[in-house]
Design a protein around this motif. Structure first.
Motif, PDB file in Angstrom:
ATOM      1  N   UNK A 509       0.824  -1.210   0.000  1.00 20.57           N
ATOM      2  CA  UNK A 509       0.000   0.000   0.000  1.00 20.57           C
ATOM      3  C   UNK A 509       0.854   1.254   0.000  1.00 20.57           C
ATOM      4  N   UNK A 510       1.948   1.241   0.797  1.00 26.96           N
ATOM      5  CA  UNK A 510       2.781   2.446   0.908  1.00 26.96           C
ATOM      6  C   UNK A 510       3.900   2.484  -0.110  1.00 26.96           C
ATOM      7  N   UNK A 511       4.314   1.317  -0.614  1.00 25.76           N
ATOM      8  CA  UNK A 511       5.445   1.269  -1.518  1.00 25.76           C
ATOM      9  C   UNK A 511       5.037   1.345  -2.984  1.00 25.76           C
ATOM     10  N   UNK A 512       3.751   1.148  -3.262  1.00 30.70           N
ATOM     11  CA  UNK A 512       3.287   1.184  -4.648  1.00 30.70           C
ATOM     12  C   UNK A 512       2.078   2.108  -4.762  1.00 30.70           C
ATOM     13  N   UNK A 513       1.597   2.312  -5.942  1.00 26.61           N
ATOM     14  CA  UNK A 513       0.410   3.118  -6.197  1.00 26.61           C
ATOM     15  C   UNK A 513      -0.854   2.268  -6.267  1.00 26.61           C
ATOM     16  N   UNK A 529       1.382 -11.340 -10.159  1.00 24.66           N
ATOM     17  CA  UNK A 529       2.731 -11.416 -10.725  1.00 24.66           C
ATOM     18  C   UNK A 529       2.987 -12.862 -11.156  1.00 24.66           C
ATOM     19  N   UNK A 530       2.665 -13.138 -12.395  1.00 28.00           N
ATOM     20  CA  UNK A 530       2.699 -14.520 -12.878  1.00 28.00           C
ATOM     21  C   UNK A 530       3.908 -14.817 -13.769  1.00 28.00           C
ATOM     22  N   UNK A 531       4.387 -13.832 -14.472  1.00 24.46           N
ATOM     23  CA  UNK A 531       5.461 -14.054 -15.430  1.00 24.46           C
ATOM     24  C   UNK A 531       6.786 -13.450 -14.919  1.00 24.46           C
ATOM     25  N   UNK A 532       7.930 -14.092 -15.200  1.00 22.95           N
ATOM     26  CA  UNK A 532       9.226 -13.505 -14.803  1.00 22.95           C
ATOM     27  C   UNK A 532       9.502 -12.229 -15.579  1.00 22.95           C
ATOM     28  N   UNK A 533      10.076 -11.253 -14.868  1.00 23.40           N
ATOM     29  CA  UNK A 533      10.393  -9.964 -15.480  1.00 23.40           C
ATOM     30  C   UNK A 533      11.807  -9.562 -15.087  1.00 23.40           C
ATOM     31  N   UNK A 534      12.355  -8.623 -15.841  1.00 27.19           N
ATOM     32  CA  UNK A 534      13.676  -8.076 -15.535  1.00 27.19           C
ATOM     33  C   UNK A 534      13.500  -6.686 -14.956  1.00 27.19           C
ATOM     34  N   UNK A 535      14.338  -6.357 -13.986  1.00 27.55           N
ATOM     35  CA  UNK A 535      14.235  -5.048 -13.362  1.00 27.55           C
ATOM     36  C   UNK A 535      13.124  -5.009 -12.326  1.00 27.55           C
ATOM     37  N   UNK A 536      12.424  -3.907 -12.223  1.00 26.13           N
ATOM     38  CA  UNK A 536      11.377  -3.722 -11.224  1.00 26.13           C
ATOM     39  C   UNK A 536      10.126  -4.491 -11.630  1.00 26.13           C
ATOM     40  N   UNK A 537       9.464  -5.104 -10.632  1.00 25.73           N
ATOM     41  CA  UNK A 537       8.241  -5.875 -10.893  1.00 25.73           C
ATOM     42  C   UNK A 537       7.060  -4.921 -10.956  1.00 25.73           C
ATOM     43  N   UNK A 538       6.753  -4.410 -12.108  1.00 29.35           N
ATOM     44  CA  UNK A 538       5.643  -3.474 -12.289  1.00 29.35           C
ATOM     45  C   UNK A 538       4.596  -4.085 -13.200  1.00 29.35           C
ATOM     46  N   UNK A 539       3.314  -3.871 -12.854  1.00 31.96           N
ATOM     47  CA  UNK A 539       2.196  -4.397 -13.622  1.00 31.96           C
ATOM     48  C   UNK A 539       1.212  -3.262 -13.914  1.00 31.96           C
ATOM     49  N   UNK A 540       0.441  -3.370 -14.989  1.00 34.52           N
ATOM     50  CA  UNK A 540      -0.628  -2.377 -15.219  1.00 34.52           C
ATOM     51  C   UNK A 540      -1.660  -2.448 -14.103  1.00 34.52           C
ATOM     52  N   UNK A 541      -2.182  -1.260 -13.694  1.00 33.03           N
ATOM     53  CA  UNK A 541      -3.094  -1.215 -12.547  1.00 33.03           C
ATOM     54  C   UNK A 541      -4.567  -1.249 -12.946  1.00 33.03           C
ATOM     55  N   UNK A 542      -4.876  -1.278 -14.239  1.00 34.35           N
ATOM     56  CA  UNK A 542      -6.274  -1.364 -14.656  1.00 34.35           C
ATOM     57  C   UNK A 542      -6.892  -2.695 -14.279  1.00 34.35           C
TER      58      UNK A 542
END
Length: 623
Positions: A509-513, A529-542
């Motif tokens: 809640x405090x670390x993300x939007x 978070x289902x798929x491996x990613x590189x860098x920061x773990x960011x997902x669309x918020x819609x």
């Protein structure tokens, strides 16, 4: 036995010796071979009464060479199983009998002093053992049989085994390093006949020109000592050091001049002049009025540069030198020939007898010869730690004390396991107390050591001494510890810390939007978070990024689900007054009847849907 018995009888009857011999001849079973014919006169030459072993002893007494072999356990008779001589050599078969019969096919030559090896195992016996001669008389030296095969015509002696083997006469294994001319560089690949023509090996000339005269581009003008400048690695490489090998070090423009510019004639016959005027007489604008000592004013950097001032020369006059007359040092008009080292004038004052070298000014000054003022602690390089026990010559090689480099790398370059990656300021990590002792502070780097990193060995992260190559991201070392399989990205430090890998702290809640509330609060991280990613773990918020399959409106109400739905339950609908409704396309089976709708549910689900659509179209509120 009968012979021995009769001999005893004749002795007992007192017969004379001649009569007894005649009786023995009568009773002899047969003639001896021609070589033993003289022994027929007396049986006792070969037989001992009542002693069968005595016969073997008598054989060895006559055949001393065989007896010696048996005693010393050498030769064929010394190596075979010990047995009676008559087992193989049976006598009394006539003068022409052969009592030495050997089976050439089954004979074991390894029992002799000359075991057969290589091609010798295929050679016929008659090639080495001549008829009518004893087998043991065969020569064992190579040249006895191979003299005609000696292409060297005896010039290399008779020790053929030094180069050849029994495997083949043409096979040679000579070690050239045992000679006065070791084969190095290109010589190691040269064929023997290139230098040893006509198989002549002894007295082969070792001078370079004996083989390389055609390669001499100097046409003999530089003499025959090619090794002075060239080596065996490559003929075109020139390694002559003019500064060390001659009395004329090349400086300034002289270093750029070609050899032929000065050495135009024969190098050893024509003595080359070293005075400036020998080459630069045409450059003398003074026309000789100032003499020929051009070096008093000019330097090798440029002819036009003049700088004569004794105070600014390589020997400034200080102390008592300022009061000395010129002729005290300059014995002749050739001023440049005056030596500049102290020992040239003060050799008689040197109480060290040359033990401390010629650099007297390291300890003495010009004010007074007896004054000793050298203190290494007052130099720019004070001796401390391990440097105190180092000999002077280790740093001041060739007794050169001035301009000695002070950087660690000047002496310890071969000890730099970092290969120069950490720069040349070794003192930042190492100290003079010991090369292996380090004082490196990892906290001053871009990666300070905290938590569990404090107790990790350096080599765990720094696989090689090239420390700067070590990566600083967590996954570089902990990729195998990532239980998330990169589904939460590779920025491990966003949740974990160096105290313990199992400790983590992340407030979504405090670390993300994206605030986790309602139905999102209890979800597992991997639900989104289902798929491996590189860098920061960011997902669309819609909402539709996860709930696209839950949209019963098929996108007819847009993609901003949060305008009508909340996170507590997707089936609960909230509509606010003043909102414009999207196209009315609602599945009746998925609509729950709000309690506040005026009679909207009385006509069934279809009527409820139509009532809601009409209300949305008029801007009504569903609460």
């Amino acid at each position: 036995m009968l012979l021995l018995l009769l001999s005893g009888v004749t002795a007992g009857l007192g017969l004379r010796q001649a009569e007894a011999g005649a009786l023995e001849n009568v009773l002899m079973p047969g003639k001896l071979i021609r070589g033993h014919a003289k022994a027929e006169e007396k049986c006792t030459n070969c037989h001992v009464r009542f002693d069968r072993e005595g016969q073997n002893r008598l054989c060895r007494d006559c055949h001393k060479d065989v007896g010696q072999d048996m005693a010393q356990k050498q030769g064929y008779h010394g190596r075979i199983k010990e047995q009676a001589c008559r087992t193989c050599h049976t006598e009394h078969k006539g003068r022409e009998a052969r009592i030495v019969v050997l089976d050439e096919k089954s004979f074991d030559h390894t029992l002799t002093d000359y075991p057969l090896k290589g091609k010798h195992t295929e050679t016929e016996c008659s090639k080495c053992h001549q008829p009518g001669k004893k087998f043991r008389s065969a020569q064992s030296v190579c040249v006895a049989c191979h003299k005609k095969d000696d292409t060297h015509k005896g010039r290399l002696g008779s020790k053929c085994v030094d180069c050849h083997t029994e495997s083949g006469w043409k096979e040679a294994r000579f070690d050239h390093d045992t000679t006065d001319f070791k084969l190095e560089g290109k010589h190691a690949n040269a064929k023997c006949r290139d230098c040893h023509r006509d198989n002549v090996f002894k007295d082969t000339p070792m001078a370079c020109v004996s083989c390389h005269r055609k390669d001499d581009k100097h046409t003999g003008r530089f003499g025959e000592k090619c090794q002075t400048c060239h080596n065996a690695k490559a003929w075109d490489a020139v390694g002559f050091d003019h500064d060390e090998s001659t009395k004329f070090p090349l400086r300034g423009k002289h270093r750029q001049a070609r050899c032929d510019t000065c050495h135009a004639g024969n190098l050893y016959r024509d003595k080359l002049q070293t005075t400036c005027v020998a080459c630069h007489k045409k450059d003398d604008k003074h026309k000789g009025t100032l003499g020929e000592k051009c070096g008093d004013c000019h330097v090798e950097r440029a002819w036009n540069e003049a700088r004569f001032d004794h105070a600014q020369s390589r020997f400034p006059l200080r102390g008592k030198h300022a009061d000395i007359e010129c002729k005290a040092c300059h014995k002749s008009a050739l001023f440049k020939d005056a030596p500049m080292n102290c020992i040239a004038c003060h050799k008689k004052d040197d109480k060290h007898k040359g033990g401390l070298g010629d650099a007297c000014d390291s300890c003495h000054g010009e004010r007074d010869w007896k004054e000793n003022r050298f203190d290494h602690g007052r130099t720019r390089f004070a001796l401390s730690g391990r440097h105190r026990s180092v000999k002077c010559d280790d740093c001041h090689q060739g007794q050169k004390y001035r301009n000695t480099p002070m950087a660690c790398n000047a002496c310890h370059k071969q000890d730099d396991v970092h290969k120069g990656q950490q720069g040349e300021k070794c003192e930042q990590c190492h100290s003079v107390q010991g090369w292996k002792q380090t004082t490196f502070n990892h906290g001053l780097t871009r990666f300070p050591l905290l938590g569990r990193h404090l107790v990790v060995e350096c080599k765990k992260c720094h696989a090689t001494p090239q420390f700067k190559d070590a990566r600083t991201e967590c996954v570089a070392c902990h990729d195998k510890d990532d239980t998330h399989k990169r589904r939460l990205g590779d920025q491990c430090d966003s949740c974990h810390n160096s105290r313990d890998w199992r400790l983590w702290d992340f407030n979504h809640t405090t670390r993300t939007r994206f605030r986790l509330d309602g139905g999102h609060r209890g979800l597992d991280c991997y639900s989104c978070h289902r798929q491996p990613v590189s860098g920061k773990a960011s997902l669309p918020m819609g909402c539709v990024s996860c709930h696209d399959k839950d949209d019963v409106h098929d996108g007819s109400f847009g993609r901003q689900c949060e305008k009508c739905h909340g996170t507590d339950s997707f089936k609960r609908v909230r509509l606010r007054q003043g909102q414009n409704s999207p196209p009315t396309k609602i599945a009746a089976s998925e609509v729950a009847c709000p309690t506040a709708v005026r009679g909207g549910c009385q006509g069934g689900a279809r009527q409820a849907v139509r009532a809601l659509q009409a209300m949305f179209a008029s801007g009504g509120d569903a609460r």
